[in-house]
Write a protein that holds these residues in place. Structure first.
Motif, PDB file in Angstrom:
ATOM      1  N   PRO A  23       0.812  -1.229   0.000  1.00 29.36           N
ATOM      2  CA  PRO A  23       0.000   0.000   0.000  1.00 29.36           C
ATOM      3  C   PRO A  23       0.849   1.286   0.000  1.00 29.36           C
ATOM      4  O   PRO A  23       0.569   2.214  -0.764  1.00 29.36           O
ATOM      5  N   ALA A  24       1.881   1.338   0.830  1.00 29.72           N
ATOM      6  CA  ALA A  24       2.713   2.545   0.901  1.00 29.72           C
ATOM      7  C   ALA A  24       3.509   2.750  -0.382  1.00 29.72           C
ATOM      8  O   ALA A  24       3.616   3.879  -0.884  1.00 29.72           O
ATOM      9  N   VAL A  25       4.055   1.674  -0.939  1.00 31.65           N
ATOM     10  CA  VAL A  25       4.834   1.790  -2.169  1.00 31.65           C
ATOM     11  C   VAL A  25       3.919   2.168  -3.332  1.00 31.65           C
ATOM     12  O   VAL A  25       4.299   2.965  -4.197  1.00 31.65           O
ATOM     13  N   PRO A  44      -2.908   7.141 -18.060  1.00 38.41           N
ATOM     14  CA  PRO A  44      -3.528   6.652 -16.820  1.00 38.41           C
ATOM     15  C   PRO A  44      -2.591   5.714 -16.058  1.00 38.41           C
ATOM     16  O   PRO A  44      -1.911   4.884 -16.650  1.00 38.41           O
ATOM     17  N   PHE A  45      -2.563   5.888 -14.744  1.00 41.49           N
ATOM     18  CA  PHE A  45      -1.780   4.998 -13.880  1.00 41.49           C
ATOM     19  C   PHE A  45      -2.398   3.609 -13.940  1.00 41.49           C
ATOM     20  O   PHE A  45      -3.614   3.451 -13.889  1.00 41.49           O
ATOM     21  N   LYS A  87       0.616  -4.164 -10.026  1.00 41.34           N
ATOM     22  CA  LYS A  87       0.410  -5.446  -9.339  1.00 41.34           C
ATOM     23  C   LYS A  87       1.325  -6.519  -9.930  1.00 41.34           C
ATOM     24  O   LYS A  87       1.914  -7.319  -9.200  1.00 41.34           O
ATOM     25  N   LYS A  88       1.481  -6.546 -11.260  1.00 44.77           N
ATOM     26  CA  LYS A  88       2.390  -7.505 -11.913  1.00 44.77           C
ATOM     27  C   LYS A  88       3.839  -7.256 -11.477  1.00 44.77           C
ATOM     28  O   LYS A  88       4.581  -8.201 -11.231  1.00 44.77           O
ATOM     29  N   ILE A 110       8.561  -8.730  -8.128  1.00 46.47           N
ATOM     30  CA  ILE A 110       9.447  -8.346  -7.024  1.00 46.47           C
ATOM     31  C   ILE A 110       9.398  -9.392  -5.912  1.00 46.47           C
ATOM     32  O   ILE A 110      10.428  -9.815  -5.386  1.00 46.47           O
ATOM     33  N   LEU A 111       8.190  -9.818  -5.532  1.00 50.78           N
ATOM     34  CA  LEU A 111       8.045 -10.769  -4.429  1.00 50.78           C
ATOM     35  C   LEU A 111       8.558 -12.162  -4.787  1.00 50.78           C
ATOM     36  O   LEU A 111       8.893 -12.943  -3.893  1.00 50.78           O
ATOM     37  N   SER A 112       8.646 -12.478  -6.082  1.00 49.38           N
ATOM     38  CA  SER A 112       9.209 -13.771  -6.476  1.00 49.38           C
ATOM     39  C   SER A 112      10.737 -13.756  -6.360  1.00 49.38           C
ATOM     40  O   SER A 112      11.367 -14.799  -6.415  1.00 49.38           O
ATOM     41  N   ARG A 113      11.312 -12.576  -6.203  1.00 49.24           N
ATOM     42  CA  ARG A 113      12.746 -12.371  -6.000  1.00 49.24           C
ATOM     43  C   ARG A 113      13.639 -13.086  -7.016  1.00 49.24           C
ATOM     44  O   ARG A 113      14.455 -13.932  -6.643  1.00 49.24           O
ATOM     45  N   PRO A 114      13.508 -12.731  -8.303  1.00 51.95           N
ATOM     46  CA  PRO A 114      14.462 -13.296  -9.263  1.00 51.95           C
ATOM     47  C   PRO A 114      15.889 -13.000  -8.793  1.00 51.95           C
ATOM     48  O   PRO A 114      16.127 -11.958  -8.174  1.00 51.95           O
TER      49      PRO A 114
END
Length: 193
Positions: A52-54, A71-72, A78-79, A84-88
Motif C-alpha cells: 500500500p505505501a509503495v 492513466p496509472f 500489481k504484476k 518483485i516478491l518472487s525475488r528473481p
C-alpha cells in the motif's frame, strides 16, 4: 537527462569466467540494513506489507513524470509487485523506511552488457521517494536508496550501476542528488515524438 553511473569502488576484472557469471546469477541480494540508525532511516528488502505505501509513492512518482497524462495502471503495478516478491536472483527492490514507515523505493536488475560476456551491470529502473515529506528528508532517503543499490550491485559482482532518469522533471535537482551520491553522467535520454 543523462543516464548516470554510480561508482562501485574496486575495479572488477573484465574477463570473468562463465562459472563466475553462473555463481553471480544465483547470488542473493545483500543490503546493508540500518545504514545510519541515528538518522531514523533503514534500508531493507521490499516485502508484501509494503504494497500500500509503495503504491502511494509510485502514484506520486508517476504524477511528476512526462508520462503523467497516461492513466496509472494498478494492473501493471500489481504484476511488478508479483515479480518483485518472487525475488528473481538478478533483481532487487529495496525500501527505505523513515520512522518505521516506507518512505522510498528503488528497483534494479543486473545483467551483462549486450555485446560482452563480461561482468554484470546493475540497471536501476526507478528510485521514488514519498513527495509528502520535506525536501531535506526526501534527499536523505534518496541517497540512502542509492547507497543500498550500490551495496546490492557490489554483492552481485556488478562492475557498473546505471540510473536511467526518464521522468523528465526536476532535472537539475535530480542531477545534484546524483552527484551527491557520487554518480557521473555517461549518456542521455531523448524523446522522439
Amino acid at each position: 537527462m543523462p543516464s548516470l553511473l554510480i561508482g562501485l569502488g574496486a575495479k572488477l576484472p573484465m574477463d570473468i569466467s562463465q562459472e563466475s557469471l553462473s555463481a553471480i546469477a544465483f547470488a542473493r541480494p545483500e543490503i546493508e540494513a540500518d545504514r545510519k540508525p541515528a538518522s531514523g532511516l533503514r534500508v531493507r528488502l521490499f516485502d508484501e506489507g509494503d504494497i500500500p505505501a509503495v503504491r502511494d509513492i509510485m502514484i506520486q512518482h508517476h504524477a511528476t513524470t512526462v508520462f503523467r497524462n497516461q492513466p496509472f495502471s494498478d494492473w501493471k503495478l500489481k504484476k511488478h509487485f508479483q515479480t518483485i516478491l518472487s525475488r528473481p536472483p538478478r533483481m532487487v527492490c529495496i525500501v527505505a523506511e523513515s520512522g518505521g514507515v516506507p518512505s522510498g523505493v528503488a528497483w534494479a536488475t543486473a545483467d551483462s552488457y549486450m555485446l560482452s560476456d563480461g561482468p554484470l551491470f546493475a540497471n536501476v529502473q526507478v528510485i521514488a521517494v514519498d513527495l509528502k515529506l520535506g525536501p531535506i528528508r526526501r534527499a536523505k532517503i534518496f541517497l540512502a536508496l542509492v547507497a543500498g543499490l550500490r551495496d546490492w550491485a557490489r554483492s552481485m559482482g556488478a562492475s557498473h550501476s546505471f540510473v536511467h532518469v526518464t521522468t523528465g522533471s526536476k532535472l537539475r535537482a535530480t542531477d545534484r542528488l546524483m552527484q551527491a551520491a557520487g554518480a557521473r553522467p555517461v549518456g542521455g535520454a531523448y524523446v522522439v515524438p
